[in-house]
Design a protein around this motif. Structure first.
Motif, mmCIF file in Angstrom:
data_model
loop_
_atom_site.group_PDB
_atom_site.id
_atom_site.type_symbol
_atom_site.label_atom_id
_atom_site.label_comp_id
_atom_site.label_asym_id
_atom_site.label_seq_id
_atom_site.Cartn_x
_atom_site.Cartn_y
_atom_site.Cartn_z
ATOM 1 N N ARG A 52 -40.601 11.415 57.015
ATOM 2 C CA ARG A 52 -39.729 10.765 58.437
ATOM 3 C C ARG A 52 -38.729 10.177 57.409
ATOM 4 N NH1 ARG A 52 -44.400 7.351 60.330
ATOM 5 N NH2 ARG A 52 -45.332 7.819 58.411
ATOM 6 N N GLU A 53 -38.781 9.801 56.154
ATOM 7 C CA GLU A 53 -37.473 9.255 54.951
ATOM 8 C C GLU A 53 -36.378 9.917 54.435
ATOM 9 O OE1 GLU A 53 -39.647 8.277 51.842
ATOM 10 O OE2 GLU A 53 -41.338 6.781 51.975
ATOM 11 N N PRO A 54 -36.327 10.850 54.666
ATOM 12 C CA PRO A 54 -34.538 11.566 54.599
ATOM 13 C C PRO A 54 -34.372 10.978 55.132
ATOM 14 C CG PRO A 54 -36.033 13.279 54.133
ATOM 15 C CD PRO A 54 -37.008 12.227 54.664
ATOM 16 N N ASP A 55 -32.624 10.855 55.389
ATOM 17 C CA ASP A 55 -31.504 10.548 56.488
ATOM 18 C C ASP A 55 -31.607 12.062 56.840
ATOM 19 O OD1 ASP A 55 -31.207 8.238 55.956
ATOM 20 O OD2 ASP A 55 -30.187 8.422 54.122
ATOM 21 N N LEU A 56 -31.392 13.514 56.715
ATOM 22 C CA LEU A 56 -32.028 14.732 57.476
ATOM 23 C C LEU A 56 -32.121 15.879 56.798
ATOM 24 C CD1 LEU A 56 -29.842 16.492 58.817
ATOM 25 C CD2 LEU A 56 -27.852 17.259 56.937
ATOM 26 N N LEU A 57 -33.463 16.164 56.995
ATOM 27 C CA LEU A 57 -33.642 16.829 57.093
ATOM 28 C C LEU A 57 -34.176 18.550 57.403
ATOM 29 C CD1 LEU A 57 -37.265 17.799 55.272
ATOM 30 C CD2 LEU A 57 -38.297 17.366 57.855
ATOM 31 N N ILE A 58 -33.625 19.483 56.096
ATOM 32 C CA ILE A 58 -33.289 20.798 56.212
ATOM 33 C C ILE A 58 -34.486 21.553 55.983
ATOM 34 C CG2 ILE A 58 -31.765 22.437 55.311
ATOM 35 C CD1 ILE A 58 -30.753 18.660 54.518
ATOM 36 N N MET A 59 -35.109 22.466 57.198
ATOM 37 C CA MET A 59 -36.054 23.102 56.410
ATOM 38 C C MET A 59 -36.488 24.259 56.518
ATOM 39 S SD MET A 59 -39.767 21.630 58.876
ATOM 40 C CE MET A 59 -39.240 22.314 60.051
ATOM 41 N N MET A 60 -36.180 25.476 55.395
ATOM 42 C CA MET A 60 -35.367 26.788 55.902
ATOM 43 C C MET A 60 -36.083 27.746 55.732
ATOM 44 S SD MET A 60 -31.759 25.856 55.517
ATOM 45 C CE MET A 60 -31.922 27.722 55.033
ATOM 46 N N VAL A 107 -34.789 26.656 60.696
ATOM 47 C CA VAL A 107 -33.685 27.891 59.907
ATOM 48 C C VAL A 107 -34.874 28.441 59.991
ATOM 49 C CG1 VAL A 107 -32.039 28.969 58.515
ATOM 50 C CG2 VAL A 107 -31.968 26.443 58.578
ATOM 51 N N CYS A 108 -34.581 29.385 60.417
ATOM 52 C CA CYS A 108 -35.486 30.764 60.929
ATOM 53 C C CYS A 108 -37.009 30.271 61.019
ATOM 54 C CB CYS A 108 -35.524 32.407 59.748
ATOM 55 S SG CYS A 108 -36.382 33.648 59.717
ATOM 56 N N PHE A 109 -37.710 30.625 59.295
ATOM 57 C CA PHE A 109 -39.104 30.223 59.450
ATOM 58 C C PHE A 109 -39.082 28.083 59.832
ATOM 59 C CE2 PHE A 109 -42.866 27.986 57.583
ATOM 60 C CZ PHE A 109 -44.337 28.601 57.782
ATOM 61 N N GLY A 110 -38.359 28.269 59.686
ATOM 62 C CA GLY A 110 -38.314 26.506 59.954
ATOM 63 C C GLY A 110 -37.614 25.859 60.996
ATOM 64 N N ALA A 148 -28.973 15.234 69.923
ATOM 65 C CA ALA A 148 -27.853 15.347 69.214
ATOM 66 C C ALA A 148 -28.983 15.724 67.636
ATOM 67 C CB ALA A 148 -26.944 13.647 69.080
ATOM 68 N N ASN A 149 -29.784 15.309 67.591
ATOM 69 C CA ASN A 149 -29.975 14.957 65.922
ATOM 70 C C ASN A 149 -31.150 16.265 66.155
ATOM 71 O OD1 ASN A 149 -29.286 12.879 65.921
ATOM 72 N ND2 ASN A 149 -30.480 11.171 66.263
ATOM 73 N N LEU A 150 -31.893 17.826 66.961
ATOM 74 C CA LEU A 150 -32.280 18.312 66.970
ATOM 75 C C LEU A 150 -31.965 19.846 66.761
ATOM 76 C CD1 LEU A 150 -35.309 19.448 65.582
ATOM 77 C CD2 LEU A 150 -35.931 19.439 68.105
ATOM 78 N N LEU A 151 -31.737 20.450 65.711
ATOM 79 C CA LEU A 151 -31.202 21.626 66.179
ATOM 80 C C LEU A 151 -32.444 22.683 65.595
ATOM 81 C CD1 LEU A 151 -28.667 23.461 66.367
ATOM 82 C CD2 LEU A 151 -27.450 23.054 64.413
ATOM 83 N N ALA A 152 -32.533 23.980 65.718
ATOM 84 C CA ALA A 152 -32.951 24.972 65.514
ATOM 85 C C ALA A 152 -32.396 26.321 65.501
ATOM 86 C CB ALA A 152 -34.444 24.709 66.569
#
Length: 230
Positions: free
Chosen positions: A45-53, A88-91, A165-169
């Motif tokens: 929850r801490e990062p301002d933006l999380l990116i899971m690849m 992204v993909c698996f993320g 606005a905050n979640l993109l898959a």
């Protein structure tokens, strides 16, 4: 400065072309591999933006990869808090599962460069409309409740979705096209290449033909999405 954390599930699947717009939007980018001993201690929850690849594993393979269940629990807390998240993909499959969807092996390997049909023609995904982008997966997912389907392909209907606005898959890989690690993808997954009716040479030719345009479209898409975050 805003913080962005990239979760890398395998070394050859990094943020690639998305790094430029993320840094341009004012984020200081950090990265952690799931194999890092400290990964289980991070509050997602801490990062301002999380990116899971991406990665070759399935969300359902928790016996083979115990970190999946741990990551899913922490991801669910982040999504509950509506913190900006890109999968992204698996993320993307992890995001879908954390929202209650079912992730499962599909009927075909979707590998190679081809376009997606963009349903939201006014949003950030319009940048990738009619652009051949890289696909590399065999799993798919049911659409979670309370999300908007953004794109489909001729192989799988569920290629992208958002929640507010905050979640993109994104199931596809518009970050790839100019990253030399593409050769590692081919070397790591020869069975996927063959199952999709390709050869290593045909994929490299497609990468040379479409990669630069795909990566440019991906950068524009992510830049616009970041501008719209709450």
């Amino acid at each position: 400065m805003k913080s962005a954390l990239i979760i890398r599930h395998v070394p050859h699947e990094g943020v690639a072309g998305y790094r430029e717009p993320i840094e341009a939007a004012g984020y200081q980018v950090d990265r952690i591999d799931v194999s890092d001993p400290g990964f289980g201690c991070i509050d997602l929850r801490e990062p301002d933006l999380l990116i899971m690849m991406g990665g070759p594993m399935g969300v359902y393979e928790t016996d083979r990869h115990p970190w999946i269940a741990c990551q899913m629990r922490r991801l669910a807390l982040r999504l509950e808090a509506d913190r900006p998240t890109l999968g992204v993909c698996f993320g993307a499959q992890m995001v879908a599962a954390a929202l209650g969807a079912r992730v499962f092996p599909g009927g075909a390997k979707e590998v190679g460069f081809h376009p997606v049909t963009v349903h939201d023609t006014q949003g950030p995904l319009r940048h990738v409309a009619d652009t051949p982008v890289l696909h590399w997966h065999g799993d798919t997912f049911t659409l979670p409740h309370n999300v908007e389907l953004l794109a489909s392909s001729h192989v799988y209907d569920h290629q992208a979705f958002r929640r507010g606005a905050n979640l993109l898959a994104l199931q596809f890989h518009a970050e790839m096209g100019e990253d030399p690690r593409f050769d590692a993808w081919i070397e790591q997954s020869p069975d996927d290449v063959e199952a999709a009716g390709h050869t290593p040479d045909s994929l490299r030719e497609a990468h040379a033909a479409h990669g630069a345009r795909a990566a440019a479209a991906g950068r524009a898409m992510i830049a616009e999405w970041l501008q719209g975050l709450d």
